[in-house]
Design a protein around this motif. Sequence first.
Motif: not given
Length: 581
Positions: A455-465, A467-468, A543-545
């Motif tokens: 769950n923490a990893r999933a939220h980390s991805v959404l936060r990084k999105a 940031e990007a 996340l695909q640059e």
Amino acid sequence: MNLFTEIRDTVIESLNRMTAAGDLPEGLDLANVAVEPPRDAAHGDMATNAAMVLAKPAGKKPRDIADALAGHLRADDRIASAEVAGPGFLNLRLSDGVWQGVVARVLAEGADFGRAGLGQGRRVNVEYVSANPTGPLHVGHTRGAVFGDALASLLDYAGWEVTREYYINDGGAQVDVLARSVYLRYLEAHGREVEFPDGTYPGAYLKDVGAALKAAVGDAYLDQPEEVWLEKVRDFATDAMMELIRDDLAALGVMMDRFFSEKSLYGTDRIEAAIDALRARGLIYKGVLEPPKGKKPEDWEPREQTLFKSTEHGDDVDRPIMKSDGSWTYFAPDIAYHYDKVERGYDLLIDVFGADHGGYVKRMKAAVSALSDGKVPLDIKLTQLVKLWKNGEPFKMSKRAGTFVTLRDVVDQVGPGVTRFHMLTRKNDAPLDFDFARVLEQSKDNPVFYVQYANARAHSVLRKAGEAQIAADDATLRAADLGGLTHEAELAVMKKLAEWPRLVEIAARTNEPHRIAFYLYELASEFHALWNRGNDDAALRFLQEGDPATSQGKMALVRAVAVVISAGLGILGVEPAEEMR
């Protein structure tokens, strides 16, 4: 949305078309036709037993039915293939679009994805913990509290109207013992030297109660005979213990809807009314029981008693409800309590007992069956013992309690969420080892950590999105193009998501909340596997640059995983972790 139910409906429709075409006889019972995950995932996405269960009544070979059914099913664009295996099982593979549709549904329905209508608004009473109000809750009570609370939440999620109830055992001799023990602490608070005779409660937790009694009544009970203070001290002590128990339950995240006092049954004709209800059904009589099987107790003697004819409702022997001296047995108030629950109009009763109550199951079920004329089922769940370990050694007793490890000892060591999840990593009737080091370990072998980490990893991805500067809000993800989610690792996650509604129904139907914990671990495993594949295959990274559209499709899957994990943890009463440090 239960995809397995939807595909079963398609199978049933195909069978009906086969009947209309004369390929199957009229009047076949289709109730046992099932669509389930195959035992081996390599065989397909789903399997149906239709041909196997219909062959004999249809007077046809299973493979002939399966071949014809497969032809009908292949015409459905959701079904990529339908292959007959063995004597007549039919294995189905679904199109990628079906699995992508699961992600869309999760995002559309949010926390309601997987909610079932199984209960149909019917009323269920779940009674759990119900510890004697003589001290703090111990680790055995902890398991019963977690199991009962998770079961109540599961049934609520599955469409039942749930009452969480605690039965206060404040009508027996044990509360008199409590009163005498508190009185000794009261004397101690006045500076007297005291000794605790065998059978009293010497735990240090009663020191505060004795001091509080002194503050409330001063020296009014000093040097007074028991008949002066026993009843008042009993009430004072019971209230103090129930306040302690409520605080313990709150620390675990357990909140009861109702507390029912056994004492309220006495002196109010409520026990008499329950026994009269059984008498009106011809189930109360005077008789002499046979001696216990095996070695006869030395003090056993045949004597006439008032008995409940429980054998007419599935029990092994009839049960005494009144002693030869005219006093009630301990079973009589329990009958009255369950009669009260029946009279309150519940459609289902569930009792959660400790393992030492195994001999009580049949008699209690017999009583409820008799009192409700067989209309209200009673399911009794037994929770087995918990063995505590720390640093490879058995965890010692609580100094404060005096004789046992308390609920607070456990919660203070590892927290309520870890306690609750780990208590549900085994079926309720299986013994459980609780290792304080292992439950805090950050590894795949620790299911609590593994699920929370997903769950923490999933939220980390959404936060990084964010940031990007890639939009990842729910509205955007609901509109994302999911057509690119076709890799086997992505499909594995989507297929596991699709199992959630079916799993909820099965767990609720069997009253087995541990299935939720097992499922969450499996979902986390698939998600972590997909994450790890992305380390080697850049095309699988979330996340695909330079490609926000593809990123949003992948993040829709990530968000769906977080939604289902949060829903499952909510049923277990565990706060989802959005970050792990």
